[in-house]
Design a protein around this motif. Structure first.
Motif, PDB file in Angstrom:
ATOM      1  N   ILE A 148      45.663  34.042  66.569  1.00 52.52           N
ATOM      2  CA  ILE A 148      46.810  33.463  65.861  1.00 52.52           C
ATOM      3  C   ILE A 148      46.331  32.556  64.734  1.00 52.52           C
ATOM      4  CG2 ILE A 148      48.800  31.935  66.129  1.00 52.52           C
ATOM      5  CD1 ILE A 148      49.152  33.084  68.919  1.00 52.52           C
ATOM      6  N   SER A 149      45.242  31.829  64.974  1.00 54.98           N
ATOM      7  CA  SER A 149      44.686  30.977  63.923  1.00 54.98           C
ATOM      8  C   SER A 149      44.198  31.792  62.742  1.00 54.98           C
ATOM      9  CB  SER A 149      43.538  30.149  64.489  1.00 54.98           C
ATOM     10  OG  SER A 149      43.993  29.311  65.501  1.00 54.98           O
ATOM     11  N   ALA A 150      43.581  32.938  63.015  1.00 56.12           N
ATOM     12  CA  ALA A 150      43.116  33.798  61.925  1.00 56.12           C
ATOM     13  C   ALA A 150      44.290  34.349  61.122  1.00 56.12           C
ATOM     14  CB  ALA A 150      42.279  34.943  62.478  1.00 56.12           C
ATOM     15  N   VAL A 151      45.365  34.724  61.796  1.00 57.42           N
ATOM     16  CA  VAL A 151      46.546  35.252  61.091  1.00 57.42           C
ATOM     17  C   VAL A 151      47.191  34.165  60.237  1.00 57.42           C
ATOM     18  CG1 VAL A 151      48.864  36.180  61.424  1.00 57.42           C
ATOM     19  CG2 VAL A 151      46.969  37.071  62.772  1.00 57.42           C
ATOM     20  N   VAL A 152      47.330  32.975  60.799  1.00 56.62           N
ATOM     21  CA  VAL A 152      47.919  31.865  60.038  1.00 56.62           C
ATOM     22  C   VAL A 152      47.017  31.486  58.868  1.00 56.62           C
ATOM     23  CG1 VAL A 152      48.524  29.415  60.183  1.00 56.62           C
ATOM     24  CG2 VAL A 152      49.292  30.975  61.943  1.00 56.62           C
ATOM     25  N   GLY A 153      45.701  31.503  59.075  1.00 56.72           N
ATOM     26  CA  GLY A 153      44.770  31.222  57.984  1.00 56.72           C
ATOM     27  C   GLY A 153      44.856  32.256  56.881  1.00 56.72           C
ATOM     28  N   PHE A 154      45.017  33.530  57.270  1.00 56.01           N
ATOM     29  CA  PHE A 154      45.162  34.587  56.268  1.00 56.01           C
ATOM     30  C   PHE A 154      46.437  34.403  55.451  1.00 56.01           C
ATOM     31  CE2 PHE A 154      46.975  38.705  55.098  1.00 56.01           C
ATOM     32  CZ  PHE A 154      45.999  39.157  54.228  1.00 56.01           C
ATOM     33  N   ILE A 155      47.550  34.165  56.127  1.00 53.96           N
ATOM     34  CA  ILE A 155      48.832  34.028  55.427  1.00 53.96           C
ATOM     35  C   ILE A 155      48.820  32.813  54.507  1.00 53.96           C
ATOM     36  CG2 ILE A 155      51.292  33.565  55.752  1.00 53.96           C
ATOM     37  CD1 ILE A 155      51.094  35.241  58.338  1.00 53.96           C
ATOM     38  N   CYS A 156      48.386  31.669  55.032  1.00 55.24           N
ATOM     39  CA  CYS A 156      48.375  30.453  54.216  1.00 55.24           C
ATOM     40  C   CYS A 156      47.349  30.542  53.091  1.00 55.24           C
ATOM     41  CB  CYS A 156      48.093  29.238  55.091  1.00 55.24           C
ATOM     42  SG  CYS A 156      49.463  28.800  56.168  1.00 55.24           S
ATOM     43  N   GLY A 157      46.205  31.154  53.341  1.00 54.57           N
ATOM     44  CA  GLY A 157      45.208  31.320  52.286  1.00 54.57           C
ATOM     45  C   GLY A 157      45.684  32.238  51.178  1.00 54.57           C
ATOM     46  N   PHE A 158      46.343  33.318  51.557  1.00 51.93           N
ATOM     47  CA  PHE A 158      46.868  34.240  50.555  1.00 51.93           C
ATOM     48  C   PHE A 158      47.946  33.573  49.708  1.00 51.93           C
ATOM     49  CE2 PHE A 158      49.658  37.770  49.244  1.00 51.93           C
ATOM     50  CZ  PHE A 158      48.731  38.518  48.531  1.00 51.93           C
ATOM     51  N   LEU A 159      48.858  32.855  50.341  1.00 48.05           N
ATOM     52  CA  LEU A 159      49.907  32.161  49.589  1.00 48.05           C
ATOM     53  C   LEU A 159      49.323  31.044  48.736  1.00 48.05           C
ATOM     54  CD1 LEU A 159      52.758  31.976  52.254  1.00 48.05           C
ATOM     55  CD2 LEU A 159      52.635  33.459  50.249  1.00 48.05           C
ATOM     56  N   SER A 160      48.299  30.390  49.225  1.00 45.36           N
ATOM     57  CA  SER A 160      47.638  29.340  48.449  1.00 45.36           C
ATOM     58  C   SER A 160      46.961  29.919  47.211  1.00 45.36           C
ATOM     59  CB  SER A 160      46.629  28.612  49.329  1.00 45.36           C
ATOM     60  OG  SER A 160      45.913  27.670  48.589  1.00 45.36           O
ATOM     61  N   ASP A 161      46.310  31.065  47.371  1.00 50.15           N
ATOM     62  CA  ASP A 161      45.694  31.726  46.217  1.00 50.15           C
ATOM     63  C   ASP A 161      46.748  32.150  45.199  1.00 50.15           C
ATOM     64  OD1 ASP A 161      43.216  31.389  47.302  1.00 50.15           O
ATOM     65  OD2 ASP A 161      43.035  33.449  48.042  1.00 50.15           O
ATOM     66  N   LEU A 162      47.878  32.629  45.665  1.00 48.14           N
ATOM     67  CA  LEU A 162      48.953  33.015  44.742  1.00 48.14           C
ATOM     68  C   LEU A 162      49.518  31.802  44.009  1.00 48.14           C
ATOM     69  CD1 LEU A 162      51.011  35.661  46.747  1.00 48.14           C
ATOM     70  CD2 LEU A 162      49.544  36.039  44.772  1.00 48.14           C
ATOM     71  N   ALA A 163      49.683  30.698  44.715  1.00 50.27           N
ATOM     72  CA  ALA A 163      50.266  29.507  44.101  1.00 50.27           C
ATOM     73  C   ALA A 163      49.329  28.880  43.073  1.00 50.27           C
ATOM     74  CB  ALA A 163      50.616  28.481  45.172  1.00 50.27           C
ATOM     75  N   MET A 164      48.018  28.934  43.336  1.00 52.04           N
ATOM     76  CA  MET A 164      47.066  28.314  42.415  1.00 52.04           C
ATOM     77  C   MET A 164      46.650  29.246  41.292  1.00 52.04           C
ATOM     78  SD  MET A 164      44.677  25.904  44.771  1.00 52.04           S
ATOM     79  CE  MET A 164      44.156  27.151  45.920  1.00 52.04           C
ATOM     80  N   GLY A 165      46.914  30.538  41.432  1.00 55.28           N
ATOM     81  CA  GLY A 165      46.587  31.485  40.377  1.00 55.28           C
ATOM     82  C   GLY A 165      45.109  31.792  40.270  1.00 55.28           C
ATOM     83  N   ILE A 166      44.389  31.723  41.380  1.00 54.43           N
ATOM     84  CA  ILE A 166      42.966  32.047  41.359  1.00 54.43           C
ATOM     85  C   ILE A 166      42.756  33.429  41.977  1.00 54.43           C
ATOM     86  CG2 ILE A 166      42.230  29.652  41.403  1.00 54.43           C
ATOM     87  CD1 ILE A 166      41.692  29.948  44.379  1.00 54.43           C
ATOM     88  N   LEU A 167      41.503  33.841  42.064  1.00 51.67           N
ATOM     89  CA  LEU A 167      41.164  35.142  42.601  1.00 51.67           C
ATOM     90  C   LEU A 167      41.682  35.277  44.028  1.00 51.67           C
ATOM     91  CD1 LEU A 167      39.595  37.788  42.218  1.00 51.67           C
ATOM     92  CD2 LEU A 167      37.614  36.609  43.147  1.00 51.67           C
TER      93      LEU A 167
END
Length: 103
Positions: A59-78
């Motif tokens: 569950i931690s890996a899934v939450v990390g994936f979702i939050c990391g992906f959304l964080s990358d989208l919000a910051m506009g980085i790779l």
């Protein structure tokens, strides 16, 4: 005093409620981060780490994936660079809490 065990149906119901609450909080933080023109902190990283403190590794890996992906989208980085780091951080946090602090 007799302690009743939770049935699998009730466990699934509580898990569905928990995932619903997690998803609402994550989307609320993402919308807060992306609206407006002023500088806002990245709140998805501490949110993912706080959720991973109380959950198991998958569950931690899934939450990390979702939050990391959304964080990358919000910051506009790779896309994927922050996701990988946040997955490692969330799984590491979950392992530290489950193996060291809960015993």
């Amino acid at each position: 005093m007799d302690i009743k065990r939770l049935s699998s149906r009730r466990k699934r119901k509580f898990a569905a409620y928990r995932w619903g609450i997690f998803s609402v909080i994550i989307w609320f933080v993402f919308i807060f981060m992306t609206t407006g023109s002023c500088i806002k902190p990245n709140l998805l990283i501490p949110l993912a780490l706080c959720i991973s403190m109380n959950e198991d590794e998958l569950i931690s890996a899934v939450v990390g994936f979702i939050c990391g992906f959304l964080s990358d989208l919000a910051m506009g980085i790779l896309t994927g660079s922050g996701t990988l780091l946040l997955i490692i951080g969330c799984v590491g946090t979950s392992l530290l809490f489950s193996k060291l602090l809960r015993h």
